[in-house]
Motif scaffolding. Structure first.
Motif, PDB file in Angstrom:
ATOM      1  N   GLY A   1      -4.832  18.010  -9.548  1.00  0.00           N
ATOM      2  CA  GLY A   1      -3.911  18.441  -8.504  1.00  0.00           C
ATOM      3  C   GLY A   1      -4.620  18.671  -7.177  1.00  0.00           C
ATOM      4  O   GLY A   1      -5.799  19.047  -7.150  1.00  0.00           O
ATOM      5  N   GLY A   2      -3.911  18.418  -6.091  1.00  0.00           N
ATOM      6  CA  GLY A   2      -4.438  18.694  -4.753  1.00  0.00           C
ATOM      7  C   GLY A   2      -5.175  17.533  -4.121  1.00  0.00           C
ATOM      8  O   GLY A   2      -5.439  17.548  -2.920  1.00  0.00           O
ATOM      9  N   LEU A   3      -5.522  16.500  -4.918  1.00  0.00           N
ATOM     10  CA  LEU A   3      -6.183  15.329  -4.341  1.00  0.00           C
ATOM     11  C   LEU A   3      -5.134  14.315  -3.882  1.00  0.00           C
ATOM     12  O   LEU A   3      -4.042  14.236  -4.449  1.00  0.00           O
ATOM     13  N   ALA A   4      -5.506  13.555  -2.864  1.00  0.00           N
ATOM     14  CA  ALA A   4      -4.599  12.532  -2.333  1.00  0.00           C
ATOM     15  C   ALA A   4      -4.757  11.254  -3.152  1.00  0.00           C
ATOM     16  O   ALA A   4      -5.880  10.849  -3.482  1.00  0.00           O
ATOM     17  N   HIS A   5      -3.621  10.626  -3.430  1.00  0.00           N
ATOM     18  CA  HIS A   5      -3.643   9.391  -4.237  1.00  0.00           C
ATOM     19  C   HIS A   5      -2.871   8.280  -3.534  1.00  0.00           C
ATOM     20  O   HIS A   5      -1.818   8.522  -2.924  1.00  0.00           O
ATOM     21  N   GLY A   6      -3.426   7.081  -3.641  1.00  0.00           N
ATOM     22  CA  GLY A   6      -2.719   5.913  -3.131  1.00  0.00           C
ATOM     23  C   GLY A   6      -3.271   4.656  -3.782  1.00  0.00           C
ATOM     24  O   GLY A   6      -4.244   4.707  -4.536  1.00  0.00           O
ATOM     25  N   PHE A   7      -2.622   3.541  -3.496  1.00  0.00           N
ATOM     26  CA  PHE A   7      -3.137   2.272  -4.053  1.00  0.00           C
ATOM     27  C   PHE A   7      -2.667   1.113  -3.197  1.00  0.00           C
ATOM     28  O   PHE A   7      -1.698   1.222  -2.440  1.00  0.00           O
ATOM     29  N   GLN A   8      -3.403   0.028  -3.326  1.00  0.00           N
ATOM     30  CA  GLN A   8      -2.980  -1.243  -2.723  1.00  0.00           C
ATOM     31  C   GLN A   8      -2.910  -2.276  -3.834  1.00  0.00           C
ATOM     32  O   GLN A   8      -3.854  -2.408  -4.635  1.00  0.00           O
ATOM     33  N   THR A   9      -1.812  -3.003  -3.881  1.00  0.00           N
ATOM     34  CA  THR A   9      -1.670  -3.989  -4.951  1.00  0.00           C
ATOM     35  C   THR A   9      -2.500  -5.227  -4.639  1.00  0.00           C
ATOM     36  O   THR A   9      -2.628  -5.652  -3.488  1.00  0.00           O
ATOM     37  N   LEU A  10      -3.047  -5.811  -5.709  1.00  0.00           N
ATOM     38  CA  LEU A  10      -3.917  -6.987  -5.581  1.00  0.00           C
ATOM     39  C   LEU A  10      -3.238  -8.248  -6.102  1.00  0.00           C
ATOM     40  O   LEU A  10      -3.834  -9.323  -6.086  1.00  0.00           O
ATOM     41  N   ALA A  11      -2.006  -8.100  -6.586  1.00  0.00           N
ATOM     42  CA  ALA A  11      -1.261  -9.246  -7.112  1.00  0.00           C
ATOM     43  C   ALA A  11       0.219  -8.987  -6.919  1.00  0.00           C
ATOM     44  O   ALA A  11       0.656  -7.822  -6.897  1.00  0.00           O
ATOM     45  N   ASP A  12       0.983 -10.075  -6.797  1.00  0.00           N
ATOM     46  CA  ASP A  12       2.443  -9.925  -6.755  1.00  0.00           C
ATOM     47  C   ASP A  12       2.916  -9.320  -8.083  1.00  0.00           C
ATOM     48  O   ASP A  12       2.301  -9.542  -9.135  1.00  0.00           O
ATOM     49  N   GLY A  13       4.013  -8.590  -8.042  1.00  0.00           N
ATOM     50  CA  GLY A  13       4.631  -8.079  -9.268  1.00  0.00           C
ATOM     51  C   GLY A  13       3.770  -7.058  -9.985  1.00  0.00           C
ATOM     52  O   GLY A  13       3.699  -7.056 -11.216  1.00  0.00           O
ATOM     53  N   THR A  14       3.130  -6.181  -9.219  1.00  0.00           N
ATOM     54  CA  THR A  14       2.261  -5.168  -9.843  1.00  0.00           C
ATOM     55  C   THR A  14       3.055  -3.896 -10.142  1.00  0.00           C
ATOM     56  O   THR A  14       3.763  -3.385  -9.274  1.00  0.00           O
ATOM     57  N   GLU A  15       2.912  -3.416 -11.371  1.00  0.00           N
ATOM     58  CA  GLU A  15       3.631  -2.201 -11.770  1.00  0.00           C
ATOM     59  C   GLU A  15       2.638  -1.133 -12.233  1.00  0.00           C
ATOM     60  O   GLU A  15       1.721  -1.419 -13.003  1.00  0.00           O
TER      61      GLU A  15
ATOM     62  N   LEU B   1       0.858  -1.191   0.000  1.00  0.00           N
ATOM     63  CA  LEU B   1       0.000   0.000   0.000  1.00  0.00           C
ATOM     64  C   LEU B   1       0.892   1.238   0.000  1.00  0.00           C
ATOM     65  O   LEU B   1       1.733   1.403   0.902  1.00  0.00           O
ATOM     66  N   ARG B   2       0.727   2.082  -0.999  1.00  0.00           N
ATOM     67  CA  ARG B   2       1.472   3.356  -1.066  1.00  0.00           C
ATOM     68  C   ARG B   2       0.460   4.492  -1.029  1.00  0.00           C
ATOM     69  O   ARG B   2      -0.549   4.455  -1.720  1.00  0.00           O
ATOM     70  N   GLY B   3       0.748   5.529  -0.267  1.00  0.00           N
ATOM     71  CA  GLY B   3      -0.143   6.681  -0.214  1.00  0.00           C
ATOM     72  C   GLY B   3      -0.484   7.021   1.227  1.00  0.00           C
ATOM     73  O   GLY B   3       0.038   6.399   2.154  1.00  0.00           O
ATOM     74  N   MET B   4      -1.393   7.966   1.330  1.00  0.00           N
ATOM     75  CA  MET B   4      -2.071   8.769   0.314  1.00  0.00           C
ATOM     76  C   MET B   4      -1.257  10.058   0.115  1.00  0.00           C
ATOM     77  O   MET B   4      -1.024  10.762   1.096  1.00  0.00           O
ATOM     78  N   HIS B   5      -0.859  10.350  -1.109  1.00  0.00           N
ATOM     79  CA  HIS B   5       0.115  11.411  -1.368  1.00  0.00           C
ATOM     80  C   HIS B   5      -0.433  12.515  -2.261  1.00  0.00           C
ATOM     81  O   HIS B   5      -1.202  12.255  -3.181  1.00  0.00           O
ATOM     82  N   TRP B   6       0.045  13.737  -2.004  1.00  0.00           N
ATOM     83  CA  TRP B   6      -0.171  14.866  -2.920  1.00  0.00           C
ATOM     84  C   TRP B   6       0.936  15.883  -2.683  1.00  0.00           C
ATOM     85  O   TRP B   6       1.695  15.765  -1.720  1.00  0.00           O
ATOM     86  N   GLN B   7       1.057  16.852  -3.577  1.00  0.00           N
ATOM     87  CA  GLN B   7       1.994  17.956  -3.371  1.00  0.00           C
ATOM     88  C   GLN B   7       1.193  19.232  -3.127  1.00  0.00           C
ATOM     89  O   GLN B   7       0.177  19.484  -3.783  1.00  0.00           O
TER      90      GLN B   7
ATOM     91  N   ALA C   1      -8.638  10.544  -2.777  1.00  0.00           N
ATOM     92  CA  ALA C   1      -9.400  11.161  -1.685  1.00  0.00           C
ATOM     93  C   ALA C   1      -9.193  12.668  -1.730  1.00  0.00           C
ATOM     94  O   ALA C   1      -8.177  13.163  -2.233  1.00  0.00           O
ATOM     95  N   ASP C   2     -10.176  13.376  -1.161  1.00  0.00           N
ATOM     96  CA  ASP C   2     -10.064  14.838  -1.096  1.00  0.00           C
ATOM     97  C   ASP C   2      -9.596  15.242   0.299  1.00  0.00           C
ATOM     98  O   ASP C   2     -10.355  15.153   1.270  1.00  0.00           O
ATOM     99  N   PRO C   3      -8.334  15.715   0.426  1.00  0.00           N
ATOM    100  CA  PRO C   3      -7.791  16.063   1.743  1.00  0.00           C
ATOM    101  C   PRO C   3      -7.887  17.557   2.055  1.00  0.00           C
ATOM    102  O   PRO C   3      -7.242  18.013   2.989  1.00  0.00           O
TER     103      PRO C   3
END
Ligand SMILES: Cc1cn([C@H]2C[C@H](O)[C@@H](COP(=O)(O)OP(=O)(O)O[C@H]3O[C@@H](C)C(=O)[C@@H](O)[C@H]3O)O2)c(=O)[nH]c1=O
Length: 177
Positions: free
Chosen positions: A115-129, A58-64, A86-88
């Motif tokens: 821009g300005g929204l938070a983004h993240g994801f969780q992988t559902l399989a090994d080796g996800t790019e 799981l990476r996130g939730m990120h924005w600049q 997500a809206d932060p």
């Protein structure tokens, strides 16, 4: 391409329209004119790849933060992920709202994130790019984040045997409720 609006204003799912034949398929994944016709970003300054060894990463939730907001166009080129936006922004009418889109190498969907929204994801399989197009350069001092389990967001992540999260992503403070 089909541009599907979502419950979060400004976020679109971009679906390719594959042309299949005996060899396989051909599909456009980006077209400057079509993006411009939808009022979307056509000025990409950086592309990134994110490889994830294990399912449950799981990476996130990120924005600049301003003035370094990034528009992101995110797709999955191998494996599968649940992509979450997500809206932060406390002053936004959609503050705390989030949506999730399953992006896979097979469905070839992309998610367009303003821009300005938070983004993240969780992988559902090994080796996800994942492959990103970005509208702004990386500015580490402008990096902001919300925790994956922030109660203000209440994101329903998929269950998994073991979630892998970077220490920085576990350390983000709570958003105000
Ligand atoms: C994001 C980024 C990181 N880096 C460096 C910093 C660090 O040494 C290494 C890994 O960075 P991170 O831990 O921030 O990588 P990661 O957690 O994968 O960050 C990404 O998360 C997803 C959810 C996003 O939405 C992206 O925009 C980006 O923030 O790469 C760059 O050089 N350029 C970049 O654009």
């Amino acid at each position: 391409m089909r541009f599907l609006s979502t419950e979060l204003p400004g976020v679109f799912v971009v679906e390719p329209e594959p042309r299949a034949d005996d060899r396989g398929l051909f599909a456009r994944t980006y077209c400057r004119d079509e993006f411009a016709a939808h009022g979307l970003c056509i000025d990409w300054v950086q592309c990134n790849v994110s490889f994830n060894t294990k399912a449950g990463t799981l990476r996130g939730m990120h924005w600049q933060s301003a003035p370094h907001e990034e528009v992101k166009l995110v797709r999955c080129t191998s494996g599968a992920a649940l992509d979450v936006i997500a809206d932060p922004r406390p002053d936004s009418p959609t503050y705390r709202k989030w949506i999730a889109v399953e992006i896979t190498a097979e469905n070839r969907r992309a998610v367009y994130i303003p821009g300005g929204l938070a983004h993240g994801f969780q992988t559902l399989a090994d080796g996800t790019e994942l492959f990103y197009q970005m509208s702004a350069f990386y500015v580490p001092d402008a990096a902001r984040g919300a925790r994956w389990d922030d109660p203000a967001l209440g994101i329903a992540w998929p269950a998994c045997a073991q979630r892998i999260i970077a220490p920085r992503d576990l350390s983000f403070p709570d958003l105000p409720i």
